[in-house]
Design a protein around this motif. Structure first.
Motif, PDB file in Angstrom:
ATOM      1  N   LEU A 161      -0.121   4.202  -2.120  1.00 15.44           N
ATOM      2  CA  LEU A 161      -1.277   4.968  -1.660  1.00 15.44           C
ATOM      3  C   LEU A 161      -0.899   5.959  -0.566  1.00 15.44           C
ATOM      4  CD1 LEU A 161      -3.888   2.053  -1.450  1.00 15.44           C
ATOM      5  CD2 LEU A 161      -3.611   3.717  -3.312  1.00 15.44           C
TER       6      LEU A 161
ATOM      7  N   TYR B 201       2.912  -8.382  -5.385  1.00 18.29           N
ATOM      8  CA  TYR B 201       2.521  -8.211  -3.989  1.00 18.29           C
ATOM      9  C   TYR B 201       2.611  -9.514  -3.189  1.00 18.29           C
ATOM     10  CZ  TYR B 201       0.605  -3.733  -5.533  1.00 18.29           C
ATOM     11  OH  TYR B 201       0.459  -2.471  -6.056  1.00 18.29           O
TER      12      TYR B 201
ATOM     13  N   PHE C  72       0.813  -1.212   0.000  1.00 12.39           N
ATOM     14  CA  PHE C  72       0.000   0.000   0.000  1.00 12.39           C
ATOM     15  C   PHE C  72       0.853   1.272   0.000  1.00 12.39           C
ATOM     16  CE2 PHE C  72      -2.045  -3.395   2.478  1.00 12.39           C
ATOM     17  CZ  PHE C  72      -3.163  -3.629   1.682  1.00 12.39           C
TER      18      PHE C  72
END
Length: 487
Positions: A140, A306, A137
């Motif tokens: 983000l 990921y 993440f």
């Protein structure tokens, strides 16, 4: 007087239950052995060996040596069928020899493991978990100041620690389910790397493996350090013997779990290192802060990018919860022996877990997380781990003479304990010779402080009114009672 708390279970007895079958015992060993290291920094053996070929030999032989040591512990587990691993072996072997000196190895073992080494290890593990769980993440989050990111990592670590502690306090069955799921996922991440490497090699990109022994070191010191790194990577093979009292049919399943788990981890480690070295050059591996992540960027399709950070997070969480589970059992046994306050050996009257011991480990780990940089703290204590392993083999030799009539389902060949003793001396001395520093003097001072505590509270049996009140209050707060002995 102790509070009148009555057990509430079907047999009217309070004791640890045998909830770990063969599959769970295997998973526990695998969970502790495979932490983040094989994904993040499996490079010390490669750096010191100098070549792909010698590095793979080091990983293979290190796995074989670890298996031999684990088999020695399996024999000890049949002679002393109690939780606590080397701690209880020291009790049985050395306490009858001398009234004052005999209990000291066991006390120092619990002193090091319970107060410093294991909670510090769990702290490092959950901090690593936090770093990798947020990595997918990161795009983000954007640019965040380093200090703020460290606060976020610590906050996630504390929440992860709280979840681990809750699971281990609540139910052994819940721990088993979580551990089994996480270990299967962890092994799947290892298999993903191996499968990706096989696909890479299958496409004809084998140039990095064409001359596997090119650059092999001839320096005995470097070879020794390569084996030192390899052997440390396999640490955790004692895990099943730490929880003997909760393993179903331990006289059979501990040996079987070792024979399954240690060779499996060896195969995974050797294969993963081969796949790393098929894709990355030696300088790239040595300089990379996260080898598996760099490998994935090059060898896996982007949509699988990921998977590796997630695999590291899964590996660290599974390792941390299992280390905490094990050291709580060491607290439990040490409390029974009077080496730490007795209340740590008390069992929750409904959940049948050593709730106070788990809570204490959670609190100690929480403190280490707040401290932050504790790598040196682990280094100062971790070299003593192999000292304890070596002493456990001495205990095995002692009990071959003092307990000759005890039924042993199997006996390891006599060379095994002597080999492990020799290796333990090597692994204890090597870090001191390689990097002599004040942290080893601090280790000696910590041991001497433990000796002083032992002399005053254990040998002299001095008690305090505070501890009596602490025991009563803790028993009421946690709803725990002293365990009944098994029939």
């Amino acid at each position: 007087m102790k509070p009148n708390i009555q057990p509430d279970n079907e047999k009217g007895k309070v004791h640890l239950k045998r909830e770990l079958g063969l599959f769970s015992a295997v998973n526990m060993i695998v969970a502790v052995m495979i932490g983040s290291g094989i994904f993040v920094s499996p490079t010390s053996a490669l750096e010191n060996s100098g070549s792909v070929g010698l590095c793979l030999i080091v990983w293979t032989l290190s796995g074989i040596v670890s298996l031999l040591g684990a088999l020695g512990f399996a024999e000890l587990g049949t002679v002393v069928p109690r939780s606590g691993a080397e701690y209880v072996y020291f009790i049985e072997a050395f306490c009858p020899i001398h009234r004052y000196l005999g209990p000291i190895p066991a006390f120092i073992c619990s002193w090091i493991y319970v107060l410093v080494l294991r909670p510090a290890e769990v702290a490092v593990v959950v901090l690593t978990f936090s770093e990798y769980i947020i990595q997918p993440f990161s795009h983000l989050i954007g640019d965040v100041p380093a200090e703020s990111m460290q606060m976020v990592i610590k906050l996630i670590s504390i929440m992860a620690l709280g979840l681990m502690t809750y699971i281990n306090m609540t139910s052994v069955k819940l721990y088993v389910r979580v551990q089994n799921i996480f270990t299967v996922c962890k092994v799947a991440a290892c298999i993903l790397i191996i499968g990706g490497g096989i696909f890479w090699l299958g496409s004809g990109r084998t140039e990095l493996l064409k001359d596997p022994f090119k650059g092999t070191t001839t320096n005995p010191g470097n070879i020794a350090l390569a084996f030192y790194s390899g052997l440390w990577a396999y640490d955790g093979w004692t895990s099943a013997t730490i929880v003997t009292e909760e393993v179903k049919r331990p006289e059979v399943n501990i040996l079987r779990s070792i024979l399954i788990s240690v060779p499996m981890v060896t195969l995974l480690y050797v294969a993963m290192n081969l796949m790393y070295m098929a894709v990355l050059t030696i300088p790239e591996m040595v300089s990379s802060p996260a080898v598996a992540v760099l490998w994935a960027e090059r060898a896996l399709p982007s949509w699988l990018g990921y998977a590796i950070p997630l695999g590291v997070a899964i590996a660290t969480f599974g390792c941390g919860i299992s280390v905490q589970f094990g050291v709580a059992r060491l607290c439990y046994v040490a409390g029974q022996e009077g080496h730490i306050p007795e209340v740590f050996s008390f069992i929750h009257v409904k959940k049948m877990t050593p709730t106070v011991a788990v809570a204490f480990q959670g609190l100690t780990t929480f403190i280490f997380i707040l401290v932050g940089n504790i790598t040196e703290l682990i280094e100062f204590a971790s070299f003593l781990t192999w000292v304890f392993y070596g002493l456990a083999m001495v205990a095995l030799l002692v009990m071959r003479h003092t307990k000759p009539d005890i039924v042993r389902p199997y006996k390891v060949p006599i060379f095994v304990p002597w080999l492990v003793i020799a290796i333990s001396i090597f692994l204890a001395i090597t870090p001191i010779v390689k990097d002599p520093s004040l942290k080893y003097a601090f280790a000696v001072l910590f041991i001497l402080a433990g000796w002083a505590v032992y002399h005053h509270y254990v040998y002299k049996k001095n008690e305090s009114k505070f501890m009596d009140k602490f025991t009563k209050g803790t028993q009421i707060l946690f709803l725990v009672a002293a365990p009944d002995r098994r029939d």
